[in-house]
Each structure stands twice: as C-alpha cells, then as structure tokens.
Design a protein around this motif. Structure first.
Motif, PDB file in Angstrom:
ATOM      1  N   LEU A   1       5.429  -8.421  14.274  1.00  0.00           N
ATOM      2  CA  LEU A   1       6.313  -7.482  13.586  1.00  0.00           C
ATOM      3  C   LEU A   1       6.702  -6.321  14.507  1.00  0.00           C
ATOM      4  CD1 LEU A   1       4.539  -7.387  10.097  1.00  0.00           C
ATOM      5  CD2 LEU A   1       6.673  -8.547  10.683  1.00  0.00           C
ATOM      6  N   LYS A   2       5.764  -5.873  15.320  1.00  0.00           N
ATOM      7  CA  LYS A   2       6.035  -4.786  16.263  1.00  0.00           C
ATOM      8  C   LYS A   2       7.165  -5.166  17.214  1.00  0.00           C
ATOM      9  CE  LYS A   2       4.671  -0.831  18.261  1.00  0.00           C
ATOM     10  NZ  LYS A   2       4.686   0.487  17.568  1.00  0.00           N
ATOM     11  N   ASN A   3       7.212  -6.429  17.599  1.00  0.00           N
ATOM     12  CA  ASN A   3       8.236  -6.904  18.519  1.00  0.00           C
ATOM     13  C   ASN A   3       9.543  -7.277  17.821  1.00  0.00           C
ATOM     14  OD1 ASN A   3       6.527  -6.677  20.780  1.00  0.00           O
ATOM     15  ND2 ASN A   3       5.622  -8.683  20.377  1.00  0.00           N
ATOM     16  N   ALA A   4       9.527  -7.246  16.491  1.00  0.00           N
ATOM     17  CA  ALA A   4      10.706  -7.651  15.727  1.00  0.00           C
ATOM     18  C   ALA A   4      11.509  -6.461  15.210  1.00  0.00           C
ATOM     19  CB  ALA A   4      10.292  -8.537  14.551  1.00  0.00           C
ATOM     20  N   THR A   5      11.154  -5.255  15.663  1.00  0.00           N
ATOM     21  CA  THR A   5      11.814  -4.070  15.130  1.00  0.00           C
ATOM     22  C   THR A   5      11.839  -2.936  16.156  1.00  0.00           C
ATOM     23  OG1 THR A   5      11.812  -2.465  13.295  1.00  0.00           O
ATOM     24  CG2 THR A   5       9.669  -3.173  14.122  1.00  0.00           C
ATOM     25  N   GLN A   6      12.774  -2.031  15.973  1.00  0.00           N
ATOM     26  CA  GLN A   6      12.825  -0.828  16.808  1.00  0.00           C
ATOM     27  C   GLN A   6      11.707   0.138  16.431  1.00  0.00           C
ATOM     28  OE1 GLN A   6      14.876  -0.266  19.360  1.00  0.00           O
ATOM     29  NE2 GLN A   6      15.945  -2.220  19.103  1.00  0.00           N
ATOM     30  N   LYS A   7      11.364   0.142  15.116  1.00  0.00           N
ATOM     31  CA  LYS A   7      10.365   1.090  14.620  1.00  0.00           C
ATOM     32  C   LYS A   7       9.519   0.402  13.554  1.00  0.00           C
ATOM     33  CE  LYS A   7      10.165   6.046  13.464  1.00  0.00           C
ATOM     34  NZ  LYS A   7       9.260   6.100  12.304  1.00  0.00           N
ATOM     35  N   LEU A   8       8.212   0.553  13.667  1.00  0.00           N
ATOM     36  CA  LEU A   8       7.287  -0.042  12.715  1.00  0.00           C
ATOM     37  C   LEU A   8       6.497   1.063  12.027  1.00  0.00           C
ATOM     38  CD1 LEU A   8       6.141  -2.745  11.610  1.00  0.00           C
ATOM     39  CD2 LEU A   8       4.367  -2.582  13.360  1.00  0.00           C
ATOM     40  N   ASP A   9       6.724   1.223  10.733  1.00  0.00           N
ATOM     41  CA  ASP A   9       6.056   2.261   9.954  1.00  0.00           C
ATOM     42  C   ASP A   9       5.204   1.628   8.857  1.00  0.00           C
ATOM     43  OD1 ASP A   9       7.383   4.078  11.510  1.00  0.00           O
ATOM     44  OD2 ASP A   9       8.730   4.794   9.945  1.00  0.00           O
ATOM     45  N   ALA A  10       4.270   2.412   8.335  1.00  0.00           N
ATOM     46  CA  ALA A  10       3.405   1.908   7.271  1.00  0.00           C
ATOM     47  C   ALA A  10       3.139   3.013   6.245  1.00  0.00           C
ATOM     48  CB  ALA A  10       2.084   1.409   7.839  1.00  0.00           C
ATOM     49  N   TYR A  11       2.830   2.577   5.038  1.00  0.00           N
ATOM     50  CA  TYR A  11       2.424   3.495   3.978  1.00  0.00           C
ATOM     51  C   TYR A  11       1.102   2.999   3.430  1.00  0.00           C
ATOM     52  CZ  TYR A  11       2.852   6.418  -0.266  1.00  0.00           C
ATOM     53  OH  TYR A  11       2.654   7.337  -1.271  1.00  0.00           O
ATOM     54  N   TYR A  12       0.063   3.826   3.567  1.00  0.00           N
ATOM     55  CA  TYR A  12      -1.265   3.469   3.083  1.00  0.00           C
ATOM     56  C   TYR A  12      -1.411   3.899   1.631  1.00  0.00           C
ATOM     57  CZ  TYR A  12      -2.956   2.421   7.833  1.00  0.00           C
ATOM     58  OH  TYR A  12      -3.157   1.873   9.079  1.00  0.00           O
ATOM     59  N   TRP A  13      -1.430   2.906   0.751  1.00  0.00           N
ATOM     60  CA  TRP A  13      -1.560   3.195  -0.675  1.00  0.00           C
ATOM     61  C   TRP A  13      -3.007   3.430  -1.097  1.00  0.00           C
ATOM     62  CZ3 TRP A  13       2.066  -0.342  -4.087  1.00  0.00           C
ATOM     63  CH2 TRP A  13       3.276   0.326  -4.256  1.00  0.00           C
ATOM     64  N   ASP A  14      -3.923   3.134  -0.227  1.00  0.00           N
ATOM     65  CA  ASP A  14      -5.338   3.341  -0.523  1.00  0.00           C
ATOM     66  C   ASP A  14      -5.974   4.074   0.643  1.00  0.00           C
ATOM     67  OD1 ASP A  14      -6.191   1.790  -3.102  1.00  0.00           O
ATOM     68  OD2 ASP A  14      -4.815   0.440  -2.057  1.00  0.00           O
ATOM     69  N   SER A  15      -7.183   4.518   0.449  1.00  0.00           N
ATOM     70  CA  SER A  15      -7.867   5.252   1.506  1.00  0.00           C
ATOM     71  C   SER A  15      -8.559   4.297   2.466  1.00  0.00           C
ATOM     72  CB  SER A  15      -8.900   6.206   0.900  1.00  0.00           C
ATOM     73  OG  SER A  15      -9.992   5.469   0.374  1.00  0.00           O
ATOM     74  N   THR A  16      -8.816   4.767   3.683  1.00  0.00           N
ATOM     75  CA  THR A  16      -9.562   3.972   4.651  1.00  0.00           C
ATOM     76  C   THR A  16     -11.010   3.808   4.207  1.00  0.00           C
ATOM     77  OG1 THR A  16     -10.101   5.948   5.947  1.00  0.00           O
ATOM     78  CG2 THR A  16      -8.117   4.716   6.577  1.00  0.00           C
ATOM     79  N   ARG A  17     -11.468   4.662   3.312  1.00  0.00           N
ATOM     80  CA  ARG A  17     -12.828   4.533   2.796  1.00  0.00           C
ATOM     81  C   ARG A  17     -12.943   3.321   1.886  1.00  0.00           C
ATOM     82  NH1 ARG A  17     -10.889   9.261   2.601  1.00  0.00           N
ATOM     83  NH2 ARG A  17     -10.557   9.401   0.345  1.00  0.00           N
ATOM     84  N   ARG A  18     -11.843   2.943   1.261  1.00  0.00           N
ATOM     85  CA  ARG A  18     -11.835   1.742   0.427  1.00  0.00           C
ATOM     86  C   ARG A  18     -11.524   0.498   1.252  1.00  0.00           C
ATOM     87  NH1 ARG A  18      -7.794   0.002  -4.518  1.00  0.00           N
ATOM     88  NH2 ARG A  18      -9.131  -1.658  -5.340  1.00  0.00           N
ATOM     89  N   PHE A  19     -10.596   0.629   2.201  1.00  0.00           N
ATOM     90  CA  PHE A  19     -10.209  -0.488   3.069  1.00  0.00           C
ATOM     91  C   PHE A  19     -10.336  -0.047   4.530  1.00  0.00           C
ATOM     92  CE2 PHE A  19      -7.778  -1.284  -0.876  1.00  0.00           C
ATOM     93  CZ  PHE A  19      -8.288  -2.544  -1.186  1.00  0.00           C
TER      94      PHE A  19
END
Length: 321
Positions: free
Chosen positions: A100-118
């Motif tokens: 996916l990183k190579n398939a786009t100019q910009k790769l963004d994410a939205y974390y709907w949960d905490s890193t403590r859970r996942f």
C-alpha cells in the motif's frame, strides 16, 4: 482530480459515511475497500483444517491472505492513489502495508482504538505519513495527531420519546457493569431499552439480549426514541466513542464512565453525567431537566462534512451537499 482510497472495516456502516462525505466533492475521485466485506468463508471442513495447520506450522492465516489479495487486486485495477487512508491498519500484515505504501503518494491511518488494546498499532507507526488517533495517551506517547470521532448523521426522524434510557453494545467484560447500571435505573422506576448483542443466547438479568446485530441506522432510530444514552467505556481507551457524538447530534443526554469527557468543549453538566461505577448515582434533576442545545459553532466542527476537509485536504474544493 485527487484520487483517494479509504480502506476500513465496515463497522456496522460507520465508515460508509466517510466515503460518502468525500465522494461528494467534485475534485475527488473516491473509492472504498472494506476489510471485512465480503467476508471470508471456509469451503468445507478440510479448508478449515488447512487454515489451522497453516497458522500453526507456517504462521500464515488464510483469512488474512484472502483480505490482502482482495485489496491488492482491487488496487491494481484502481491504479496509484494520491492518498490511501486506512482505519484499523493493524488488521493488515507488513507485506500488505508495504504494498500500500508503494501504491500511493501518501499513506495515512486513523487509530480507532488504543495501542493498549491493540499493541500491533504501535509497531506499524513507521509505515505512515500521518496517523490520527482519538486516544490522548497514544497521541502524547507516539506523537500522533489528535482527531475525535464525528457526527455522521444529518437527519433522523425523532419519534415521540418512548423511554428514558438507551444503550446497545456487544457482550464483553463490561456486561456485569452494564447489568449493575441497568439494575439501578430499574430500581428508580425509569424506563429503558438497554440491549447487548451476542451471536448465541446467554443469560442476562436486567438487560435485553439481541442475537441479531443492529446496523447504524437501526441503532439511531432506537436512540432517537430515548432521552438519555448510557455508555460504559472500555477501560483500555481514553478517546470518546461514537456514542458521545451520536448523542450530541440527536440532542440526547449522555451518561458515560469516560472521565475525560469533561475536558471537551461541548461538555455541560446538564447534558452529560460522568458515572462512577463504584457508587452509581444518577440525580433525578439530571433525568428530568431539559437538554441544553450545544452552540452550532461547536457542533459544526464535529459534523462529518467539516471533519473530512482538513483530514483529506479538500477544504478548498467545491462540493454539492
């Protein structure tokens, strides 16, 4: 024209609203790929057995491979993107994230949960250009960009109120706490429709069990018929769930165990009560007093049509609402 691809779980329909909001802009070519639709299904018993063996001996999961291949095939058709925006990227393996990183100019994410859970979410941070999170602890610890959830519904017909309290949630470790809260509400003689969903029947004392899931629209219709929304927050997250924004959008009061809600600009003690599960107290005047409307200047920044503009960098585009 900016090419934007949203990759996300279906989540009862919550993410569909984001896609619809950005697709309205004539400067955007938007597509959405769901992580869980269509769902993976085993062809037979031996196919299931093959997956068990594959996971144990080779560390590969046929379900995840199915999703990864489906995503790759769709992107090969769509072509290179200007922005790929992923919700719950921890569901994807590193090989897929690299693709996916190579398939786009910009790769963004939205974390709907905490890193403590996942915890995997903390490990994949280097893959992304920008990561948004509604969890303030994660924002501070990992230098993420703070982003709340959003008011996604525009109009829901509000029937004449039929009951005072409402909740709908999935069965997990919070069920005894919800049972305790519902017992208190019943003891006060207040009316309620408090549901929990579980695929198979289980015994409940005070809440009503659903074995069929409600989608977003069905849940909103039920919420529109109440006065007060009840929420038992997960212990491993500090961010505000959709319940706060659904309640605000429908002008319903909220009772929540999330103590941090008092730090948000829409908080008012006449509308929002922070519940102490060790000593449940819901004052009569909180229940009987009217809802105090939130200033539209505050509401507007949480409405999805405005929420998408800074996130997807389409603030200057012309759109048709």
């Amino acid at each position: 024209m900016s090419k934007i691809l949203l990759i996300a779980p279906y989540s009862f329909g919550y993410t569909q609203y984001i896609y619809e909001a950005i697709a309205k802009y004539d400067s955007v070519s938007a597509e959405i790929i769901y992580l869980d639709v269509p769902t993976f299904s085993y062809k037979n018993f031996f196919h299931h057995l093959q997956n068990v063996i594959s996971k144990i001996f080779f560390g590969k999961n046929l379900k995840k491979t199915f999703v990864a291949n489906r995503i790759k095939n769709q992107i090969q058709v769509l072509g290179k993107q200007d922005l790929i925006f992923i919700i719950r990227p921890d569901a994807l393996d590193n090989t897929t994230l690299t693709f996916l990183k190579n398939a786009t100019q910009k790769l963004d994410a939205y974390y709907w949960d905490s890193t403590r859970r996942f915890p995997r979410m903390a490990k994949i941070i280097p893959f992304f250009d920008t990561i948004y999170s509604y969890d303030k602890e994660d924002v501070a610890r990992y230098d993420l960009k703070f982003l709340t959830n959003y008011i996604f519904h525009s109009e829901v017909k509000s029937p004449k109120t039929k009951y005072q309290f409402f909740n709908i949630s999935t069965v997990d470790y919070r069920l005894p706490l919800l049972e305790k809260t519902t017992e208190y509400i019943s003891s006060k003689g207040w009316t309620h429709r408090i549901f929990v969903y579980n695929r198979s029947p289980i015994e409940t004392k005070h809440v009503k069990l659903l074995t069929t899931q409600k989608n977003v629209k069905e849940s909103l219709q039920l919420m529109a018929a109440c006065d007060i929304v009840v929420e038992i927050q997960r212990e491993e997250q500090t961010g505000l769930s959709f319940r706060a924004f659904e309640a605000m959008g429908l002008e319903k009061k909220l009772i929540t165990t999330n103590k941090d809600i008092v730090n948000y600009d829409f908080y008012h003690p006449q509308n929002i009560l922070v519940l102490d599960l060790e000593d449940i107290q819901i004052p009569d005047d909180f229940v009987t007093s009217p809802y105090l409307s939130v200033d539209e200047k505050i509401l507007s920044k949480y409405r999805l049509e405005n929420w998408v503009k800074p996130v997807f960098k389409i603030a200057s585009a012309r759109c048709f609402f």
